[in-house]
Motif scaffolding. Structure first.
Motif, mmCIF file in Angstrom:
data_model
loop_
_atom_site.group_PDB
_atom_site.id
_atom_site.type_symbol
_atom_site.label_atom_id
_atom_site.label_comp_id
_atom_site.label_asym_id
_atom_site.label_seq_id
_atom_site.Cartn_x
_atom_site.Cartn_y
_atom_site.Cartn_z
ATOM 1 N N SER A 185 0.811 -1.220 0.000
ATOM 2 C CA SER A 185 0.000 0.000 0.000
ATOM 3 C C SER A 185 0.842 1.266 0.000
ATOM 4 O O SER A 185 0.455 2.273 -0.607
ATOM 5 C CB SER A 185 -0.924 0.015 1.226
ATOM 6 O OG SER A 185 -1.732 -1.134 1.269
ATOM 7 N N ILE A 186 1.982 1.230 0.683
ATOM 8 C CA ILE A 186 2.833 2.415 0.813
ATOM 9 C C ILE A 186 4.108 2.210 -0.002
ATOM 10 O O ILE A 186 4.852 1.249 0.229
ATOM 11 C CB ILE A 186 3.180 2.691 2.288
ATOM 12 C CG1 ILE A 186 1.903 2.985 3.079
ATOM 13 C CG2 ILE A 186 4.155 3.860 2.402
ATOM 14 C CD1 ILE A 186 2.146 3.168 4.564
ATOM 15 N N ASP A 187 4.346 3.098 -0.936
ATOM 16 C CA ASP A 187 5.539 2.994 -1.787
ATOM 17 C C ASP A 187 6.737 3.724 -1.198
ATOM 18 O O ASP A 187 7.878 3.399 -1.529
ATOM 19 C CB ASP A 187 5.231 3.565 -3.182
ATOM 20 C CG ASP A 187 4.123 2.791 -3.874
ATOM 21 O OD1 ASP A 187 4.393 1.664 -4.315
ATOM 22 O OD2 ASP A 187 2.989 3.302 -3.948
ATOM 23 N N LEU A 188 6.493 4.699 -0.323
ATOM 24 C CA LEU A 188 7.575 5.475 0.274
ATOM 25 C C LEU A 188 7.074 6.097 1.565
ATOM 26 O O LEU A 188 5.980 6.667 1.602
ATOM 27 C CB LEU A 188 8.036 6.582 -0.692
ATOM 28 C CG LEU A 188 9.140 7.524 -0.200
ATOM 29 C CD1 LEU A 188 10.467 6.775 -0.062
ATOM 30 C CD2 LEU A 188 9.302 8.702 -1.151
ATOM 31 N N LEU A 189 7.861 5.983 2.623
ATOM 32 C CA LEU A 189 7.553 6.639 3.900
ATOM 33 C C LEU A 189 8.674 7.609 4.225
ATOM 34 O O LEU A 189 9.846 7.227 4.232
ATOM 35 C CB LEU A 189 7.417 5.608 5.021
ATOM 36 C CG LEU A 189 7.283 6.170 6.441
ATOM 37 C CD1 LEU A 189 6.002 6.999 6.582
ATOM 38 C CD2 LEU A 189 7.317 5.050 7.480
ATOM 39 N N VAL A 190 8.303 8.876 4.506
ATOM 40 C CA VAL A 190 9.299 9.922 4.744
ATOM 41 C C VAL A 190 8.969 10.678 6.031
ATOM 42 O O VAL A 190 8.299 11.708 6.004
ATOM 43 C CB VAL A 190 9.367 10.920 3.568
ATOM 44 C CG1 VAL A 190 10.586 11.838 3.719
ATOM 45 C CG2 VAL A 190 9.396 10.209 2.232
ATOM 46 N N ASP B 294 -1.938 5.093 -8.348
ATOM 47 C CA ASP B 294 -0.793 4.346 -8.871
ATOM 48 C C ASP B 294 0.320 4.240 -7.840
ATOM 49 O O ASP B 294 0.918 3.173 -7.660
ATOM 50 C CB ASP B 294 -0.266 5.039 -10.137
ATOM 51 C CG ASP B 294 0.890 4.288 -10.770
ATOM 52 O OD1 ASP B 294 0.667 3.150 -11.209
ATOM 53 O OD2 ASP B 294 2.010 4.845 -10.807
ATOM 54 N N THR B 295 0.606 5.364 -7.163
ATOM 55 C CA THR B 295 1.688 5.428 -6.181
ATOM 56 C C THR B 295 1.197 6.207 -4.972
ATOM 57 O O THR B 295 0.539 7.233 -5.120
ATOM 58 C CB THR B 295 2.927 6.127 -6.780
ATOM 59 O OG1 THR B 295 3.340 5.424 -7.955
ATOM 60 C CG2 THR B 295 4.075 6.168 -5.785
ATOM 61 N N VAL B 296 1.536 5.719 -3.779
ATOM 62 C CA VAL B 296 1.180 6.425 -2.543
ATOM 63 C C VAL B 296 2.421 6.561 -1.672
ATOM 64 O O VAL B 296 3.064 5.556 -1.326
ATOM 65 C CB VAL B 296 0.072 5.693 -1.757
ATOM 66 C CG1 VAL B 296 -0.236 6.445 -0.458
ATOM 67 C CG2 VAL B 296 -1.191 5.553 -2.600
ATOM 68 N N ALA B 297 2.765 7.797 -1.347
ATOM 69 C CA ALA B 297 3.855 8.090 -0.417
ATOM 70 C C ALA B 297 3.266 8.734 0.830
ATOM 71 O O ALA B 297 2.236 9.403 0.762
ATOM 72 C CB ALA B 297 4.876 9.018 -1.059
ATOM 73 N N VAL B 298 3.919 8.520 1.950
ATOM 74 C CA VAL B 298 3.456 9.070 3.225
ATOM 75 C C VAL B 298 4.568 9.930 3.821
ATOM 76 O O VAL B 298 5.715 9.490 3.913
ATOM 77 C CB VAL B 298 3.076 7.950 4.217
ATOM 78 C CG1 VAL B 298 2.695 8.547 5.576
ATOM 79 C CG2 VAL B 298 1.935 7.107 3.663
ATOM 80 N N MET B 299 4.223 11.148 4.205
ATOM 81 C CA MET B 299 5.148 12.037 4.920
ATOM 82 C C MET B 299 4.593 12.274 6.326
ATOM 83 O O MET B 299 3.408 12.570 6.490
ATOM 84 C CB MET B 299 5.286 13.383 4.205
ATOM 85 C CG MET B 299 6.147 14.399 4.957
ATOM 86 S SD MET B 299 6.018 16.087 4.298
ATOM 87 C CE MET B 299 6.846 15.895 2.730
ATOM 88 N N THR B 300 5.441 12.126 7.335
ATOM 89 C CA THR B 300 5.030 12.399 8.708
ATOM 90 C C THR B 300 6.047 13.322 9.378
ATOM 91 O O THR B 300 7.196 13.406 8.946
ATOM 92 C CB THR B 300 4.912 11.114 9.545
ATOM 93 O OG1 THR B 300 6.211 10.540 9.722
ATOM 94 C CG2 THR B 300 3.996 10.107 8.881
ATOM 95 N N ILE B 301 5.607 13.981 10.435
ATOM 96 C CA ILE B 301 6.545 14.784 11.217
ATOM 97 C C ILE B 301 7.499 13.857 11.967
ATOM 98 O O ILE B 301 8.713 14.046 11.947
ATOM 99 C CB ILE B 301 5.799 15.679 12.219
ATOM 100 C CG1 ILE B 301 4.817 16.593 11.504
ATOM 101 C CG2 ILE B 301 6.806 16.520 13.026
ATOM 102 C CD1 ILE B 301 3.898 17.349 12.449
ATOM 103 N N GLY B 302 6.949 12.844 12.636
ATOM 104 C CA GLY B 302 7.787 11.979 13.451
ATOM 105 C C GLY B 302 7.536 10.506 13.239
ATOM 106 O O GLY B 302 6.480 10.097 12.750
#
Length: 265
Positions: free
Chosen positions: A71-76, A224-232
């Protein structure tokens, strides 16, 4: 229960202040432990603790992220979060009343600086971001949108151009439990994401269940692509889980100056 700490508003907050003032304040509290580069012996997605195989090697992914990789292609995440730093700030800011609402300023400053420095890295890596959404809150009694306030707390600062209509919470479905994938907890406007690249913003990655469930809902809707950005990315060395204590020790020694993201580090 976690030992959440309180925070006293610094004197400079009542006068003119800048993002740099807040970043220095966060640094003085030990809250700026860059997530990137991920420690070598950590989960290849979330940078969290991982167990050992029968051969004595660390697994590539933690138990949760093995199910999330579809489900998640990139976690930042921007920083590692400890119980007494970003995690406590978010908890106080969201749920302890107006007297802690000022914490949107340091949290927003950190977010603004990270977005300014690394949104282009992420965009280039993904081949262009088409849609930006945030994780809808599970809490309907809070009375304010904590992510919107945080993202817009820095006047003239870098922010994210969110589309609040694309991803919404279906409150007839219970929230995802720790480590659970529950895409049915979220509604998606299919035509807004079909065949597109979506960036999802959230405040804190703990088990990742909310972000991964939302990402799964987006993928089910045709993203098509899902990336996730989080503070922490939360780390707790006191729970004795796998190699969490070693990761906390390494993360606490990190220096924010010149820090990168998982794409450019």
């Amino acid at each position: 229960m976690p030992n959440y700490r309180g925070f006293s508003k610094p004197q400079f907050a009542d006068g003119q202040h800048s993002v740099l003032d807040w970043m220095n304040w966060l640094d003085s509290l030990g809250a700026l432990a860059p997530f990137a580069p991920r420690p070598l012996e950590s989960c290849s997605m979330c940078g969290g603790p991982v167990g050992l195989s029968y051969e004595g090697d660390r697994f590539a992914y933690c138990a949760h992220c093995r199910a999330y990789t579809r489900s998640i292609d990139l976690l930042v995440p921007a920083v590692y979060s400890f119980t007494n730093t970003i995690e406590s700030m978010l908890h106080r800011y969201k749920d302890f009343g107006d007297q802690y609402r000022w914490l949107n300023l340091p949290l927003g400053s950190l977010t603004s600086m990270f977005v300014r420095d690394h949104l282009a890295c992420i965009d280039n890596h993904l081949g262009g971001i088409d849609v930006v959404v945030k994780i809808p809150s599970n809490n309907r009694t809070r009375g304010f949108d904590h992510l919107d306030l945080l993202l817009n707390s820095v006047e003239g600062g870098a922010t994210l151009n969110l589309d609040d209509e694309v991803l919404t919470r279906d409150h007839t479905v219970t929230r995802p439990r720790r480590g659970e994938l529950k895409p049915e907890a979220y509604d998606v406007v299919d035509e807004a994401v079909a065949g597109r690249t979506v960036l999802v913003f959230d405040d804190l990655w703990t088990s990742g269940s909310s972000a991964a469930s939302a990402a799964a809902a987006l993928k089910n809707a045709g993203a098509d692509t899902v990336a996730v950005m989080t503070i922490g990315r939360q780390l707790n060395g006191a729970n004795g889980y796998e190699n969490s204590a070693d990761l906390v020790t390494e993360a606490r020694e990190r220096d924010w100056e010149g820090s990168g993201c998982v794409v450019c580090s």
